[in-house]
Design an enzyme around this catalytic site. Structure first.
Site, mmCIF file in Angstrom:
data_model
loop_
_atom_site.group_PDB
_atom_site.id
_atom_site.type_symbol
_atom_site.label_atom_id
_atom_site.label_comp_id
_atom_site.label_asym_id
_atom_site.label_seq_id
_atom_site.Cartn_x
_atom_site.Cartn_y
_atom_site.Cartn_z
ATOM 1 N N LYS A 115 -2.888 18.181 -51.039
ATOM 2 C CA LYS A 115 -3.169 18.499 -49.649
ATOM 3 C C LYS A 115 -1.899 18.629 -48.811
ATOM 4 O O LYS A 115 -0.941 17.914 -48.991
ATOM 5 C CB LYS A 115 -4.066 17.421 -49.023
ATOM 6 C CG LYS A 115 -5.484 17.381 -49.565
ATOM 7 C CD LYS A 115 -6.257 18.662 -49.249
ATOM 8 C CE LYS A 115 -6.500 18.865 -47.777
ATOM 9 N NZ LYS A 115 -7.352 17.827 -47.169
ATOM 10 N N THR A 159 -12.802 38.519 -31.955
ATOM 11 C CA THR A 159 -13.698 38.049 -30.905
ATOM 12 C C THR A 159 -14.858 37.360 -31.612
ATOM 13 O O THR A 159 -15.287 37.808 -32.689
ATOM 14 C CB THR A 159 -14.234 39.189 -30.022
ATOM 15 O OG1 THR A 159 -15.006 40.092 -30.813
ATOM 16 C CG2 THR A 159 -13.091 39.950 -29.355
ATOM 17 N N HIS A 160 -15.352 36.285 -31.043
ATOM 18 C CA HIS A 160 -16.419 35.493 -31.671
ATOM 19 C C HIS A 160 -16.029 35.026 -33.077
ATOM 20 O O HIS A 160 -16.894 34.818 -33.935
ATOM 21 C CB HIS A 160 -17.736 36.293 -31.749
ATOM 22 C CG HIS A 160 -18.136 36.935 -30.464
ATOM 23 N ND1 HIS A 160 -18.704 36.232 -29.431
ATOM 24 C CD2 HIS A 160 -18.031 38.213 -30.036
ATOM 25 C CE1 HIS A 160 -18.945 37.049 -28.413
ATOM 26 N NE2 HIS A 160 -18.540 38.256 -28.758
ATOM 27 N N SER A 162 -2.371 13.813 -48.174
ATOM 28 C CA SER A 162 -3.560 12.977 -48.349
ATOM 29 C C SER A 162 -3.207 11.780 -49.231
ATOM 30 O O SER A 162 -2.414 11.894 -50.168
ATOM 31 C CB SER A 162 -4.682 13.789 -48.995
ATOM 32 O OG SER A 162 -5.708 12.950 -49.482
ATOM 33 N N ASN A 206 0.817 -1.212 0.000
ATOM 34 C CA ASN A 206 0.000 0.000 0.000
ATOM 35 C C ASN A 206 0.854 1.266 0.000
ATOM 36 O O ASN A 206 0.633 2.185 -0.795
ATOM 37 C CB ASN A 206 -0.933 -0.005 1.213
ATOM 38 C CG ASN A 206 -1.959 -1.108 1.151
ATOM 39 O OD1 ASN A 206 -2.004 -1.867 0.189
ATOM 40 N ND2 ASN A 206 -2.777 -1.226 2.183
ATOM 41 N N TYR A 208 -6.589 2.023 1.961
ATOM 42 C CA TYR A 208 -6.340 1.565 0.598
ATOM 43 C C TYR A 208 -7.467 0.682 0.091
ATOM 44 O O TYR A 208 -8.010 -0.148 0.821
ATOM 45 C CB TYR A 208 -5.019 0.791 0.526
ATOM 46 C CG TYR A 208 -4.674 0.390 -0.893
ATOM 47 C CD1 TYR A 208 -4.128 1.300 -1.782
ATOM 48 C CD2 TYR A 208 -4.948 -0.901 -1.346
ATOM 49 C CE1 TYR A 208 -3.835 0.940 -3.083
ATOM 50 C CE2 TYR A 208 -4.653 -1.273 -2.650
ATOM 51 C CZ TYR A 208 -4.103 -0.343 -3.517
ATOM 52 O OH TYR A 208 -3.832 -0.694 -4.807
ATOM 53 N N GLU A 258 -4.153 18.604 -35.320
ATOM 54 C CA GLU A 258 -5.361 17.791 -35.184
ATOM 55 C C GLU A 258 -5.171 16.693 -34.140
ATOM 56 O O GLU A 258 -6.057 16.440 -33.311
ATOM 57 C CB GLU A 258 -5.730 17.177 -36.530
ATOM 58 C CG GLU A 258 -6.222 18.189 -37.544
ATOM 59 C CD GLU A 258 -6.621 17.533 -38.866
ATOM 60 O OE1 GLU A 258 -6.957 16.343 -38.858
ATOM 61 O OE2 GLU A 258 -6.584 18.224 -39.891
ATOM 62 N N ASN A 278 -1.698 18.991 -44.708
ATOM 63 C CA ASN A 278 -2.559 19.025 -43.526
ATOM 64 C C ASN A 278 -1.773 19.280 -42.245
ATOM 65 O O ASN A 278 -0.663 18.782 -42.071
ATOM 66 C CB ASN A 278 -3.302 17.687 -43.373
ATOM 67 C CG ASN A 278 -4.181 17.391 -44.559
ATOM 68 O OD1 ASN A 278 -4.757 18.293 -45.169
ATOM 69 N ND2 ASN A 278 -4.294 16.119 -44.903
ATOM 70 N N LYS A 315 -2.579 4.641 -11.824
ATOM 71 C CA LYS A 315 -1.438 4.490 -12.733
ATOM 72 C C LYS A 315 -1.878 4.513 -14.194
ATOM 73 O O LYS A 315 -1.210 5.103 -15.039
ATOM 74 C CB LYS A 315 -0.687 3.203 -12.395
ATOM 75 C CG LYS A 315 0.112 3.320 -11.094
ATOM 76 C CD LYS A 315 0.712 2.015 -10.666
ATOM 77 C CE LYS A 315 -0.296 1.126 -9.962
ATOM 78 N NZ LYS A 315 -0.780 1.673 -8.682
#
Length: 468
Positions: free
Chosen positions: A286, A158-159, A280, A113, A320, A293, A288, A328
């Site tokens: 492409k 903004t926005h 791609s 423990n 415990y 991402e 990317n 873990k």
């Protein structure tokens, strides 16, 4: 032939079922804690010498053999067997194979423990410094880019709508400030986590290991835990580590999101280095931003690990419980994720190329200079509520005439409101708008330069924490 070792079972009439052992056995990833368990076992051996359980010669021999086991494990010369239930079983088996009955003495005065709690805490404290070092590398990349673009004009949003012109460096440093707080959170977490669980044993403390403060000091802690039940039964330090990791993941994801926009053909603010982009399998043209991402996706896993740990803790009774072994899984997932993501993000930021001309061109799109008109009117004594309305009418006039604010003539201004005079025209440039924001923390180039200087000082202090 390797003989299986169990740390429990004498009171049982039948051996554990295969199903129980499959469920109970620690996953392979948990055995990464071998270095920490060896380090704490050496410290415990010295405690047993102080307690008279081991002679000084026995203690030294155990420490020597444990160190050799650690080296052999790191070199791949030994590995856990399927019969080894966990890291503690594995190491005791190898220790007794090499030392005989002396190796069996090491278990006195401690429990899995307090061992398990201590191993993970040691591992997290080491990982925290490695993670911070990787964050600082990302900070270096952001600061280097910001230093090159203190006077590069850009549209602020903004926005996700054009709002006001800013320095592009100021935008980059906004992310750097968030990462700086992530480092501070990790440092603060480490300060609270600098208490050793060793000596707590199963839950009540040890009748043999009576000087846990000495083991704590040897392992780099400030002191032992104040309460033995809390030492083995609490994992708030794991949950807090996971929160810091998740918050860092969220901040990384926000930067990643902007990289998507900046590198898109619609924005075209930055060009990613070929070494930090992918293509791609079907569309040859492409390029990317896959690092961004993947970073955004991994942030979800960091958040999930935090949620899982909190859910595992919420209903546990004192001391415990095996539920705590989930700590873990969540912690290692967070560490592994950040070890992958941070260097990739740092490289992508460091190597990207910024299109200054395009940024400047877009800095005034969408009437981003409108606030300059309202501010100018306010400085001439017009109540801001009226200045706001006048400026809104001026924007509508520009839309109807197909004009930009910077293209207005004195006659255009007067056609909207007599209080709008040619004196406002010098304010209607992106350079003037940015220079006007010269208060502390503003986007004016001199304020940005000061911000960079202060941030470099902060990073220097944070590096001292990593290496100290």
């Amino acid at each position: 032939m390797t003989q299986p070792v169990r740390l429990w079972g004498a009171r049982f009439r039948t051996p554990p079922s295969p199903a129980l052992m499959r469920l109970s056995r620690a996953p392979e990833s948990y055995f990464r804690l071998v270095p920490e368990d060896i380090k704490s076992s050496i410290a415990h051996a010295r405690e047993l010498v102080r307690a008279g359980i081991l002679t000084e010669g026995e203690g030294n021999k155990i420490a020597e053999v444990l160190a050799a086991i650690g080296e052999d494990f790191a070199a791949g010369k030994i590995a856990p067997s399927q019969a080894d239930e966990d890291i503690h079983t594995f190491l005791e088996r190898v220790l007794t194979e090499r030392l005989g009955t002396i190796g069996g003495k090491l278990r006195a005065g401690r429990s899995r423990n307090d061992q398990a709690a201590n191993d993970l805490k040691l591992h997290l404290r080491g990982a925290a410094r490695r993670i911070v070092e990787a964050v600082l590398a990302l900070q270096d990349a952001l600061i280097a880019q910001a230093s090159e673009h203190q006077t590069t004009l850009a549209p602020g949003f903004t926005h996700l709508q054009p709002a006001q012109p800013i320095s592009f460096a100021h935008q980059l440093l906004a992310h750097a400030q968030g990462f700086s707080r992530d480092v501070e959170r990790m440092q603060d977490w480490d300060r609270r986590s600098a208490r050793s669980p060793l000596g707590a044993a199963a839950l009540a403390g040890s009748a043999i290991a009576l000087h846990p403060e000495l083991s704590a000091r040897e392992l780099g802690y400030d002191a032992p835990c104040e309460n033995s039940i809390d030492a083995v039964g609490s994992r708030d330090h794991v949950a807090e580590f996971l929160f810091v990791a998740a918050m860092l993941g969220v901040n990384l994801s926000r930067l990643a999101e902007e990289i998507f926009l900046w590198s898109s053909k619609q924005f075209r603010w930055v060009v990613l280095d070929d070494g930090y982009a992918t293509g791609s399998s079907i569309m040859p043209q492409k390029k990317n931003a896959d690092i961004a991402e993947l970073t955004r996706g991994r942030a979800a896993r960091l958040i999930g690990g935090l949620n899982a740990m909190l859910a595992a803790l919420k209903g546990l009774p004192f001391a415990y419980n095996r539920d705590l072994s989930e700590d873990k899984w969540a912690a290692f997932e967070a560490i592994d994720t950040l070890d992958l993501v941070l260097p990739a993000m740092s490289g992508m930021i460091a190597t990207m190329t910024v299109d200054r001309d395009r940024l400047k061109l877009q800095s005034t799109d969408g009437f981003t200079l409108a606030t300059e008109v309202a501010d100018w009117l306010s400085r001439t004594g017009v109540p801001f509520s009226e200045a706001h309305e006048i400026t809104g009418s001026l924007v509508r006039y520009c839309e109807e005439k197909g004009l930009d604010l910077s293209a207005l003539s004195p006659a255009d201004l007067a056609a909207v409101d007599a209080r709008l005079t040619a004196d406002v025209l010098p304010c209607l440039t992106a350079e003037a708008a940015v220079a006007a924001r010269r208060g502390y923390g503003g986007t004016a180039p001199e304020r940005v330069a000061e911000q960079i200087a202060r941030l470099k000082e902060t990073l220097a202090r944070q590096r001292q924490w990593v290496t100290g």
